[in-house]
Scaffold this motif. Structure first.
Motif, PDB file in Angstrom:
ATOM      1  N   ARG A 110      10.378  74.158  -8.154  1.00  8.57           N
ATOM      2  CA  ARG A 110       9.240  74.985  -8.550  1.00  8.57           C
ATOM      3  C   ARG A 110       8.682  74.573  -9.908  1.00  8.57           C
ATOM      4  O   ARG A 110       7.465  74.587 -10.130  1.00  8.57           O
ATOM      5  CB  ARG A 110       9.677  76.451  -8.599  1.00  8.57           C
ATOM      6  N   ARG A 111       9.540  74.185 -10.825  1.00  8.82           N
ATOM      7  CA  ARG A 111       9.108  73.920 -12.192  1.00  8.82           C
ATOM      8  C   ARG A 111       8.560  72.507 -12.368  1.00  8.82           C
ATOM      9  O   ARG A 111       7.568  72.319 -13.087  1.00  8.82           O
ATOM     10  CB  ARG A 111      10.275  74.133 -13.153  1.00  8.82           C
ATOM     11  N   TYR A 112       9.187  71.521 -11.725  1.00 13.61           N
ATOM     12  CA  TYR A 112       8.819  70.134 -11.990  1.00 13.61           C
ATOM     13  C   TYR A 112       8.103  69.460 -10.824  1.00 13.61           C
ATOM     14  O   TYR A 112       7.292  68.566 -11.049  1.00 13.61           O
ATOM     15  CB  TYR A 112      10.071  69.312 -12.342  1.00 13.61           C
ATOM     16  N   GLY A 113       8.385  69.851  -9.605  1.00 11.24           N
ATOM     17  CA  GLY A 113       7.896  69.089  -8.467  1.00 11.24           C
ATOM     18  C   GLY A 113       8.793  67.895  -8.202  1.00 11.24           C
ATOM     19  O   GLY A 113       9.596  67.495  -9.056  1.00 11.24           O
ATOM     20  N   LEU A 114       8.663  67.313  -7.011  1.00  4.57           N
ATOM     21  CA  LEU A 114       9.573  66.237  -6.636  1.00  4.57           C
ATOM     22  C   LEU A 114       9.400  64.991  -7.491  1.00  4.57           C
ATOM     23  O   LEU A 114      10.375  64.375  -7.916  1.00  4.57           O
ATOM     24  CB  LEU A 114       9.372  65.887  -5.160  1.00  4.57           C
ATOM     25  N   ARG A 115       8.172  64.588  -7.731  1.00  5.02           N
ATOM     26  CA  ARG A 115       7.947  63.343  -8.463  1.00  5.02           C
ATOM     27  C   ARG A 115       8.464  63.432  -9.898  1.00  5.02           C
ATOM     28  O   ARG A 115       9.091  62.491 -10.398  1.00  5.02           O
ATOM     29  CB  ARG A 115       6.472  62.977  -8.446  1.00  5.02           C
ATOM     30  N   ARG A 116       8.197  64.522 -10.559  1.00  6.82           N
ATOM     31  CA  ARG A 116       8.700  64.673 -11.934  1.00  6.82           C
ATOM     32  C   ARG A 116      10.198  64.855 -11.963  1.00  6.82           C
ATOM     33  O   ARG A 116      10.886  64.332 -12.851  1.00  6.82           O
ATOM     34  CB  ARG A 116       8.013  65.860 -12.614  1.00  6.82           C
ATOM     35  N   PHE A 117      10.739  65.591 -10.996  1.00  7.73           N
ATOM     36  CA  PHE A 117      12.175  65.823 -10.972  1.00  7.73           C
ATOM     37  C   PHE A 117      12.944  64.532 -10.741  1.00  7.73           C
ATOM     38  O   PHE A 117      14.001  64.302 -11.340  1.00  7.73           O
ATOM     39  CB  PHE A 117      12.518  66.839  -9.881  1.00  7.73           C
ATOM     40  N   LEU A 118      12.419  63.642  -9.888  1.00  7.93           N
ATOM     41  CA  LEU A 118      13.062  62.363  -9.595  1.00  7.93           C
ATOM     42  C   LEU A 118      12.582  61.240 -10.505  1.00  7.93           C
ATOM     43  O   LEU A 118      12.930  60.074 -10.280  1.00  7.93           O
ATOM     44  CB  LEU A 118      12.816  61.980  -8.132  1.00  7.93           C
ATOM     45  N   VAL A 211      24.031  64.551  -4.910  1.00  8.53           N
ATOM     46  CA  VAL A 211      23.490  63.241  -4.572  1.00  8.53           C
ATOM     47  C   VAL A 211      22.208  62.969  -5.363  1.00  8.53           C
ATOM     48  O   VAL A 211      21.960  61.837  -5.799  1.00  8.53           O
ATOM     49  CB  VAL A 211      23.257  63.142  -3.057  1.00  8.53           C
ATOM     50  N   LEU A 212      21.383  63.990  -5.561  1.00  9.77           N
ATOM     51  CA  LEU A 212      20.164  63.811  -6.350  1.00  9.77           C
ATOM     52  C   LEU A 212      20.498  63.475  -7.803  1.00  9.77           C
ATOM     53  O   LEU A 212      19.819  62.656  -8.433  1.00  9.77           O
ATOM     54  CB  LEU A 212      19.303  65.068  -6.281  1.00  9.77           C
ATOM     55  N   PHE A 213      21.524  64.100  -8.349  1.00  7.33           N
ATOM     56  CA  PHE A 213      21.945  63.767  -9.706  1.00  7.33           C
ATOM     57  C   PHE A 213      22.436  62.324  -9.777  1.00  7.33           C
ATOM     58  O   PHE A 213      22.131  61.593 -10.732  1.00  7.33           O
ATOM     59  CB  PHE A 213      23.048  64.724 -10.154  1.00  7.33           C
ATOM     60  N   ARG A 214      23.172  61.895  -8.772  1.00 12.08           N
ATOM     61  CA  ARG A 214      23.624  60.513  -8.733  1.00 12.08           C
ATOM     62  C   ARG A 214      22.440  59.559  -8.645  1.00 12.08           C
ATOM     63  O   ARG A 214      22.429  58.491  -9.280  1.00 12.08           O
ATOM     64  CB  ARG A 214      24.560  60.310  -7.538  1.00 12.08           C
ATOM     65  N   LEU A 215      21.422  59.921  -7.882  1.00 11.06           N
ATOM     66  CA  LEU A 215      20.240  59.088  -7.742  1.00 11.06           C
ATOM     67  C   LEU A 215      19.503  58.940  -9.064  1.00 11.06           C
ATOM     68  O   LEU A 215      19.075  57.841  -9.436  1.00 11.06           O
ATOM     69  CB  LEU A 215      19.320  59.695  -6.678  1.00 11.06           C
ATOM     70  N   ILE A 216      19.344  60.034  -9.793  1.00 14.53           N
ATOM     71  CA  ILE A 216      18.646  59.991 -11.076  1.00 14.53           C
ATOM     72  C   ILE A 216      19.420  59.139 -12.077  1.00 14.53           C
ATOM     73  O   ILE A 216      18.830  58.369 -12.849  1.00 14.53           O
ATOM     74  CB  ILE A 216      18.436  61.422 -11.602  1.00 14.53           C
ATOM     75  N   CYS A 217      20.733  59.252 -12.068  1.00 17.17           N
ATOM     76  CA  CYS A 217      21.542  58.418 -12.964  1.00 17.17           C
ATOM     77  C   CYS A 217      21.426  56.940 -12.603  1.00 17.17           C
ATOM     78  O   CYS A 217      21.446  56.069 -13.483  1.00 17.17           O
ATOM     79  CB  CYS A 217      23.005  58.859 -12.913  1.00 17.17           C
ATOM     80  N   TYR A 218      21.290  56.637 -11.320  1.00 16.62           N
ATOM     81  CA  TYR A 218      21.153  55.238 -10.907  1.00 16.62           C
ATOM     82  C   TYR A 218      19.861  54.638 -11.451  1.00 16.62           C
ATOM     83  O   TYR A 218      19.828  53.457 -11.814  1.00 16.62           O
ATOM     84  CB  TYR A 218      21.176  55.150  -9.379  1.00 16.62           C
ATOM     85  N   LEU A 219      18.792  55.437 -11.504  1.00 15.01           N
ATOM     86  CA  LEU A 219      17.544  54.947 -12.078  1.00 15.01           C
ATOM     87  C   LEU A 219      17.733  54.554 -13.537  1.00 15.01           C
ATOM     88  O   LEU A 219      17.219  53.528 -13.992  1.00 15.01           O
ATOM     89  CB  LEU A 219      16.462  56.020 -11.952  1.00 15.01           C
TER      90      LEU A 219
END
Length: 441
Positions: A110-118, A211-219
């Motif tokens: 709700r706060r960031y949206g998918l693109r900003r969150f990822l 898994v999303l946290f792992r994905l963000i760390c991979y970036l």
């Protein structure tokens, strides 16, 4: 004509990610972008809250499968407590963690949206290698989610089917469909289906945010690898400094978003596991075996797996970020040696070779070291080293030594030392608890 085509392409690229919600127009995307699979997964998990109808469905399903079904399963279907004595610990642990995950996902969405969150909106200035690597990891995230989820779900299916099959025909009269005993199997099948749906829903929500946290760390790991290449390509210390400040800012944003989740998850999972250990090792009247404690073991393993995904990802990105300091110090030393070699009257190729000890043969002979830390395996070849003064290089190394980046949890850096300390605290509490229950001293 070209201008018209450019305007059409520009309008296509600026279509909103979630078009029926005006507040999401900040997250620009198009229908076939890299978030297509993510939006599809969110819809399947019913956590997509892009508009009012979907938000109503999402919250309704959460209250049904995340709260009502576990409560009903415990208070209505536990008619024989001796058969599932640890159900309360299972339901409380899994429900608490899934509720925390759902609330965090809803707030992020709700706060960031998918693109900003990822952090997809930050990929505009990244290299092609970073964008390609992140896209590949993005597409494989849901396969990883299924890899963690399916074993837990398969184990719970086997346990629940066995439990309801052996208990068929013994449900209370008021729970039987149509009020007659012939519908006992139908009632058992409905109860088993609801419990399985609740289990996979709660576990999927928890694994998804991990898994999303792992994905963000991979970036961020991809960015750090590109940042390490600056030392052999750039001759401007200010460029290196700006890039490091940008990476530190991204890591602070990730830490700020996930710190409450990581700390709360650590507390809830630890409390649940300690309660399970106390129930199984204490003076309980029920014998502990796979039949009555199997679901408790599945729950504990699943929650610990998700927690370890988060902790390992956080510690890994911290280790990569802090390795930049060692990388820069090595670059500074080699640059200094190179500058002295350039001033000698008879420089030899042998001296130059000794100045750069990271050769291909060394790298090939140490496969495990290369897999552990890609940053340390890069060949340091400062081609523009003579354009950087010693004072500037020393100032940069000093800055990196005193401004180390990484994932933090309310000021505590999540690195290997932090994990070692956490492990010792947990292990000491386990030994103390076992000493109180089974007499280990």
């Amino acid at each position: 004509m070209a201008r018209s085509g450019g305007e059409v392409g520009d309008n296509y690229a600026r279509q909103p990610l979630l078009p029926r919600k005006a507040s999401y127009t900040r997250s620009l995307s198009h229908a076939g972008d890299e978030l297509k699979s993510f939006r599809s997964c969110l819809r399947w998990l019913c956590v997509d809250q892009s508009d009012t109808p979907r938000a109503v469905v999402s919250w309704s399903l959460f209250f049904l499968l995340g709260l009502f079904v576990p409560a009903a399963s415990h208070f209505l279907l536990i008619y024989s407590p001796a058969r599932r004595p640890y159900d309360l610990a299972v339901q409380l642990s899994l429900t608490a963690v899934s509720a925390l995950s759902y609330l965090c996902l809803s707030a992020f969405h709700r706060r960031y949206g998918l693109r900003r969150f990822l952090f997809l909106d930050k990929l505009v200035g990244e290299s092609e290698r970073v964008r390609l690597g992140y896209t590949i990891q993005l597409n494989s995230s849901f396969r990883l989610l299924a890899l963690f989820l399916m074993p837990s779900f398969a184990g719970d299916v086997a346990y629940k089917v066995w439990w309801h099959a052996t208990g068929a025909g013994r449900l209370p009269e008021y729970l039987l469909f149509f009020g007659w005993r012939g519908a006992a199997w139908v009632s058992e099948a409905a109860a088993c289906g609801l419990e399985l749906a609740s289990w996979v829903y709660r576990m999927a929500i928890f694994f998804l945010i991990c898994v999303l946290f792992r994905l963000i760390c991979y970036l961020q790991i991809l960015r750090l690898q590109d940042f390490a290449a600056i030392f052999r390509e750039e001759s401007d210390v200010a460029t290196v400094l700006r890039e490091h400040l940008r990476i530190r800012k991204q890591l602070r944003i990730i830490s700020h978003r996930y710190r409450a989740f990581i700390l709360s998850c650590l507390v809830l999972v630890s409390a649940g596991n300690f309660a399970s250990l106390l129930l199984t090792t204490g003076h309980h009247h029920t014998e502990v075996n796979i039949a009555n404690a199997g679901e408790l073991a599945l729950c504990s393993i699943g929650l610990m797996t998700g927690l370890l995904i988060c902790l390992r990802s956080a510690a890994k990105i911290t280790h990569k970020a802090q390795a930049i300091t060692s990388h820069a110090a090595t670059w500074h030393v080699l640059a200094t040696i190179e500058s002295f070699d350039a001033d000698t009257e008879e420089p030899t190729s042998e001296t130059s070779a000794n100045a750069y000890p990271l050769s291909n043969s060394t790298a090939e002979s140490d496969e495990e070291a290369r897999d552990e830390d890609e940053l340390d395996d890069m060949k340091l070849m400062p081609s523009h080293v003579n354009t950087i003064s010693f004072q500037k290089r020393q100032a940069l190394v000093t800055y990196l030594e005193n401004n180390r980046a990484g994932i933090t949890v309310f000021g505590f850096v999540v690195d290997r030392s932090w994990l070692h300390g956490l492990f010792m605290i947990e292990f000491s509490l386990i030994l103390w608890l076992l000493g109180k229950t089974i007499g280990i001293s």
